[in-house]
Each structure stands twice: as structure tokens, then as C-alpha cells.
Design a protein around this motif. Sequence first.
Motif, PDB file in Angstrom:
ATOM      1  N   PRO A  62      51.956  21.616  -2.851  1.00  0.00           N
ATOM      2  CA  PRO A  62      53.398  21.454  -2.648  1.00  0.00           C
ATOM      3  C   PRO A  62      53.911  22.055  -1.348  1.00  0.00           C
ATOM      4  O   PRO A  62      54.858  21.541  -0.751  1.00  0.00           O
ATOM      5  N   ILE A  63      53.287  23.154  -0.904  1.00  0.00           N
ATOM      6  CA  ILE A  63      53.762  23.852   0.295  1.00  0.00           C
ATOM      7  C   ILE A  63      52.621  24.728   0.812  1.00  0.00           C
ATOM      8  O   ILE A  63      51.672  25.028   0.071  1.00  0.00           O
ATOM      9  N   THR A  64      52.703  25.130   2.069  1.00  0.00           N
ATOM     10  CA  THR A  64      51.678  26.013   2.633  1.00  0.00           C
ATOM     11  C   THR A  64      52.351  27.256   3.209  1.00  0.00           C
ATOM     12  O   THR A  64      53.555  27.277   3.465  1.00  0.00           O
ATOM     13  N   TRP A  65      51.548  28.260   3.431  1.00  0.00           N
ATOM     14  CA  TRP A  65      52.027  29.514   4.005  1.00  0.00           C
ATOM     15  C   TRP A  65      52.631  29.270   5.386  1.00  0.00           C
ATOM     16  O   TRP A  65      53.667  29.831   5.748  1.00  0.00           O
ATOM     17  N   LEU A  66      51.979  28.396   6.161  1.00  0.00           N
ATOM     18  CA  LEU A  66      52.468  28.103   7.507  1.00  0.00           C
ATOM     19  C   LEU A  66      53.864  27.479   7.470  1.00  0.00           C
ATOM     20  O   LEU A  66      54.726  27.820   8.283  1.00  0.00           O
ATOM     21  N   PHE A  81      66.685  26.974   8.599  1.00  0.00           N
ATOM     22  CA  PHE A  81      65.398  26.768   7.930  1.00  0.00           C
ATOM     23  C   PHE A  81      65.138  25.273   7.822  1.00  0.00           C
ATOM     24  O   PHE A  81      65.894  24.542   7.201  1.00  0.00           O
ATOM     25  N   LYS A  82      64.056  24.818   8.445  1.00  0.00           N
ATOM     26  CA  LYS A  82      63.762  23.382   8.475  1.00  0.00           C
ATOM     27  C   LYS A  82      62.366  23.117   7.929  1.00  0.00           C
ATOM     28  O   LYS A  82      61.396  23.728   8.369  1.00  0.00           O
ATOM     29  N   LEU A  83      62.289  22.208   6.964  1.00  0.00           N
ATOM     30  CA  LEU A  83      60.997  21.836   6.405  1.00  0.00           C
ATOM     31  C   LEU A  83      61.080  20.369   5.970  1.00  0.00           C
ATOM     32  O   LEU A  83      61.596  20.060   4.902  1.00  0.00           O
ATOM     33  N   GLU A  84      60.604  19.496   6.822  1.00  0.00           N
ATOM     34  CA  GLU A  84      60.637  18.057   6.525  1.00  0.00           C
ATOM     35  C   GLU A  84      59.226  17.591   6.182  1.00  0.00           C
ATOM     36  O   GLU A  84      58.302  17.735   6.980  1.00  0.00           O
ATOM     37  N   LYS A  85      59.067  17.049   4.993  1.00  0.00           N
ATOM     38  CA  LYS A  85      57.761  16.525   4.585  1.00  0.00           C
ATOM     39  C   LYS A  85      57.946  15.540   3.436  1.00  0.00           C
ATOM     40  O   LYS A  85      58.906  15.642   2.669  1.00  0.00           O
ATOM     41  N   TRP A 150      46.551  32.067   5.510  1.00  0.00           N
ATOM     42  CA  TRP A 150      47.734  32.472   6.241  1.00  0.00           C
ATOM     43  C   TRP A 150      47.541  32.195   7.732  1.00  0.00           C
ATOM     44  O   TRP A 150      46.409  32.158   8.223  1.00  0.00           O
ATOM     45  N   PRO A 151      48.627  32.024   8.503  1.00  0.00           N
ATOM     46  CA  PRO A 151      48.496  31.822   9.952  1.00  0.00           C
ATOM     47  C   PRO A 151      47.975  33.080  10.631  1.00  0.00           C
ATOM     48  O   PRO A 151      48.208  34.195  10.159  1.00  0.00           O
ATOM     49  N   GLY A 152      47.294  32.898  11.737  1.00  0.00           N
ATOM     50  CA  GLY A 152      46.806  34.049  12.499  1.00  0.00           C
ATOM     51  C   GLY A 152      45.366  33.878  12.907  1.00  0.00           C
ATOM     52  O   GLY A 152      44.708  32.895  12.566  1.00  0.00           O
ATOM     53  N   TYR A 192      56.162  18.182   8.951  1.00  0.00           N
ATOM     54  CA  TYR A 192      54.808  18.269   8.421  1.00  0.00           C
ATOM     55  C   TYR A 192      54.387  16.948   7.790  1.00  0.00           C
ATOM     56  O   TYR A 192      55.095  16.383   6.963  1.00  0.00           O
ATOM     57  N   GLY A 193      53.250  16.475   8.194  1.00  0.00           N
ATOM     58  CA  GLY A 193      52.695  15.270   7.601  1.00  0.00           C
ATOM     59  C   GLY A 193      53.125  13.993   8.286  1.00  0.00           C
ATOM     60  O   GLY A 193      54.096  13.942   9.051  1.00  0.00           O
ATOM     61  N   ALA A 194      52.374  12.945   8.003  1.00  0.00           N
ATOM     62  CA  ALA A 194      52.527  11.666   8.683  1.00  0.00           C
ATOM     63  C   ALA A 194      53.889  11.012   8.474  1.00  0.00           C
ATOM     64  O   ALA A 194      54.493  10.493   9.420  1.00  0.00           O
TER      65      ALA A 194
END
Length: 254
Positions: A62-66, A81-85, A150-152, A192-194
Motif C-alpha cells: 500500500p505504501i513505502t517508507w520512501l 504533503f504530496k503522494l500521487e499513486k 528505509w532510504p539511505g 509514484y508508479g506508472a
Amino acid sequence: MAIKRTGKQNTSSTQKNTFKKNSFNPLKSIKSPILRVVTRIILYFIGITLFWVISLRFINPPITWLMIQRGFELKEQGKGFKLEKNWLDYDELSDNLKLAAIAGEDAHFMTHWGFDLKGIQNAIKKNAQGKKLRGGSTISQQVAKNVFLWPGRSWLRKGFETYFTVLIETFWSKKRILEVYLNVIEMGQGVYGADAAAAYYFSKTGSNLSKKQAALIIAILPNPREWDARNPSTYVNRRANAIAKYMHHYTIPE
């Protein structure tokens, strides 16, 4: 007259107790308490991660840490806060995008077992020569670090990335790996995503991208927060043209 009991019940009880005592427990054979705790933690970790990986073979992440981290970074910058998928199943995704992803990001995706050894060797050589750093990560490795980590950058994270890459190559199909990749990868600021990328850059869906549009989206993946598929720089456009040129040399999972 008193009834004399037989010893069957006692014998049965004794046998059960003997079985419990003699049942094999590998942890009991470890004498050191510290080593026993470490072993238990490792076994729990393997069990939990196996369950996690196998579950996501059938359940879409459903979601990722990034995604969460990038969303808060944008909010701190005053952009909100922006999250388009929007998830698209494998058969709904543009074949042009699948081919572009393989051509541009992982030429040996269909034949390797998660790691492109030649790509890693080339990356090491270029980095040693002081050239622009370029990783040798495969699509499988990118899925492992995007979905499970996690990112890094650290050796610990790289170790976990290797571990999860082996697991998804073992328990997922190439088709599932590519499907997840094209649905979770970062393709722009908060995008995020195609499907979200196709809508953001070309006002289309992720199902009907042209060859050039698909190549442009994949061309910006090394730096999707800075590069733009709508207004590509000379470098991005040249990279997209190269991807589009070689797409027909590759095959996609069926």
C-alpha cells in the motif's frame, strides 16, 4: 471388593513425559544464553521476513517508507504533503513502459537471479576512476530497497537489500517483480508508479503510453525529483532516444 487398577494409564503418562523430555529442541543444545537469544532473534527475523515477502507476492504494497519520507520533506519545504499513486495490474501496464524499464534500467533482468555482476563491476570501475557515481542496482534490487527498506546508504542497508533481493527472486516471478517496480518507483516529486507518472507528465494513463513517452519516464529515473519528462534536458532526451532505440531488443515477462 476393591478393583485393582492396571498400570496402563501410568505407562501412557510416563511415555508422554518421556516424549516431551526427548523431543528435539535445537535451542537447548546451545549452552550460551547470549548465543541462544541471538539464534532465537535470527529465527524470528527469517520467519517474519519470509511471511512478509510471500504475502506481498499476492498483496499489493500500500505504501513505502520512501513515500512517507518524501511527503514530509515536501511539507517541510512548504509544498504540502504530496503522494500521487494508483496501482495498475501487470496486464494494465503499458508494454512500452515494461520494455523501456528493462532497456533503460536492467538489460539482463530476464536472465539474472537478482544481481547483474557485470553491471556491478562496471559501476565499481567508473566510481574508482572518479567518474559520476552510477549504481549497478537491478530492478529486483530496487524493488527490495523500495518496498522493504528505509532510504539511505549504509553497509547494513546494503546487506538487507541483498537478503530481500534473494527472497523476492526466489518467491516472486519476474512478472510480479516488474509489476511492483512500475507501481512503487519514484517518478517525480510526490509521484509514484506508472499511472501517476503518465497522468502527471502526459495527461494519460499508464496503460497507453507511446514508446517515446515511456522512454522519457524511464530516462528520468536516476533523478526523478530534478528531471522532467515533459521538458527533458538534452541529456535526458538523448538517454530517452537510446532507450527507445533498443527497446525492441528485449522481451518482457508473460
